[in-house]
Design an enzyme around this catalytic site. Sequence first.
Site, PDB file in Angstrom:
ATOM      1  N   TYR A  39       0.813  -1.211   0.000  1.00  0.00           N
ATOM      2  CA  TYR A  39       0.000   0.000   0.000  1.00  0.00           C
ATOM      3  C   TYR A  39       0.853   1.270   0.000  1.00  0.00           C
ATOM      4  O   TYR A  39       0.483   2.298   0.566  1.00  0.00           O
ATOM      5  CB  TYR A  39      -1.027   0.016   1.140  1.00  0.00           C
ATOM      6  CG  TYR A  39      -2.288   0.720   0.700  1.00  0.00           C
ATOM      7  CD1 TYR A  39      -3.323   0.015   0.110  1.00  0.00           C
ATOM      8  CD2 TYR A  39      -2.403   2.098   0.791  1.00  0.00           C
ATOM      9  CE1 TYR A  39      -4.456   0.666  -0.358  1.00  0.00           C
ATOM     10  CE2 TYR A  39      -3.521   2.755   0.325  1.00  0.00           C
ATOM     11  CZ  TYR A  39      -4.544   2.037  -0.248  1.00  0.00           C
ATOM     12  OH  TYR A  39      -5.652   2.695  -0.731  1.00  0.00           O
ATOM     13  N   CYS A  89     -13.302  13.193  -1.959  1.00  0.00           N
ATOM     14  CA  CYS A  89     -14.253  12.661  -2.941  1.00  0.00           C
ATOM     15  C   CYS A  89     -13.504  12.424  -4.254  1.00  0.00           C
ATOM     16  O   CYS A  89     -13.055  13.372  -4.885  1.00  0.00           O
ATOM     17  CB  CYS A  89     -15.378  13.678  -3.132  1.00  0.00           C
ATOM     18  SG  CYS A  89     -16.624  13.230  -4.311  1.00  0.00           S
ATOM     19  N   GLY A 129       5.675   9.535   0.917  1.00  0.00           N
ATOM     20  CA  GLY A 129       5.089   8.207   0.793  1.00  0.00           C
ATOM     21  C   GLY A 129       6.083   7.078   0.859  1.00  0.00           C
ATOM     22  O   GLY A 129       5.956   6.170   1.676  1.00  0.00           O
TER      23      GLY A 129
END
EC number: 4.2.1.49
Length: 565
Positions: free
Chosen positions: A325, A413, A495
């Site tokens: 992930y 969203c 990340g």
Amino acid sequence: MTQSQGQDPRLDTSRTIRAPHGTTLRAKSWLTEAPLRMLMNNLDPDVAEHPHALVVYGGIGRAARNWACFDKIVEVLERLEDDQTLLVQSGKPVGVFPTHKNAPRVLIANSNLVPHWANWEHFNELDKQGLMMYGQMTAGSWIYIGSQGIVQGTYETFVAVAKKHFAGEAKGRWVLTGGLGGMGGAQPLAATMAGFSMIAVECDESRIDYRLRTGYVDKKATTLDEALAIVKESDTPVSVGLLGNAADVFAELVERNITPDIVTDQTSAHDPLNGYLPQGWSMAYAAEMRQQDESAVVKAAKQSMAVQVKAMLALQTRGAATLDYGNNIRQMALEEGVENAFDFPGFVPAYIRPLFCEGIGPFRWAALSGDPEDIYKTDQKVKELIPDNPHLHNWLDMARERIQFQGLPARICWVGLKDRERLGQAFNEMVKNGELKAPIVIGRDHLDSGSVASPNRETEGMMDGSDAVSDWPLLNALLNTAGGATWVSLHHGGGVGMGFSQHSGMVICCDGTEDASARIARVLHNDPATGVMRHADAGYDIAKQCAAQQGLDLPMLNEELSKLK
């Protein structure tokens, strides 16, 4: 700073930062009030992981280099004119320059190093000297909205896993993962939303307790047997925060021949010095060793990561749907001799890339008023403008029901090129006509379709082999600057850690003005369009079809695109 904190200018336990609410401005306009509030929001104790140390999330992802820099950024934003731009270099305000009213008010560059020196060792030396700051993705770019920021992406991934591996049926199945930090903390809620149960292993009990308080995790367990029993006995999806070491627990499941349905991980493995607890070490001992022998910490952490990845590979061979992930744990294990570490896929090529091909990604917005009603009204507007997407409507309903706001109310969203500009214009109109109490800021994660180069995550396995080409996020940042985003950021190492990624971010303020409308038209079209461009250039048919439908001008592809219209 308080006396007990010694010489570390990044730590001050006396400070509590919260963003102002309401319509009274501290700055000279909403265009400078917006970055001011979002910077402060990043350090709200309800938002940040370690706000007293300026750490927002992701190991050591900070909002400002030190407290003196934070105070100076605030001071400058309060006086900045609408024809000036503040430059921020790795969390330090270094200059204010004359520009124009449609230029960004802030330009940010965080953690960028010349490639030969782009590694943790060199970064950590500069960090110790006060010359750099790790900005992660949305920490140093002032658009972190708490764990909600990654909930929908994680939810979409789990839904995709269910469709691919379990014929869309999640009932009675469970996920094993590690990490309940700022990003990993989204996993339990995303899993139960998608219909799965989850056991999430976390070594820091305070993080489990925080996720319990905020509704992201349902139960806490202190032994694997207790966690397994909770999952087994529940008739509905349930999430369990298990206090323990991920490498230990993953390996124990292999030894006991217990196979989860899905296996993944979101520990901060990207940063072996600060983000991963070695097996057999306590939190206190690890903190002590970081001061005494950094190389020993890194070595022990990477050895433990290798143990965890070997366990993930074993569980994969036993039938678990196993995925990386995006924390670079496979790379860390590979460097420790696990030659088949990349035998399980990353989540982007496995499940998310078709969305990226249409410029669909983590669109997010925050209400500068601080009033949740402003978000609920925008939720309804999204439904009105996108009436034929029941999956999206379901997400918005679940988000309102199950996600607690952290700091300024916000919403995530996933929408793409054909919708982002329309939504931005609608929000701006709502501000103009008084439906909303104050302006809205629209931003996104750097994990988006056109804004990142990360060969072990977002650009893993590109069909043309261009995984490591980082021109694309640079072009994205330049175009968003030219288009007039309110602030633009260009980062390195988010990340997946130093040396493994470059990425850019943008935020635009919807203040209800005609000027804002013009900027929105440029930025919220161009930003996702760069993602469609990047994937069309790499040869993806979905991206080419989207480019043709949306009328993009891609010189080397226009002849081909004309046949697709």
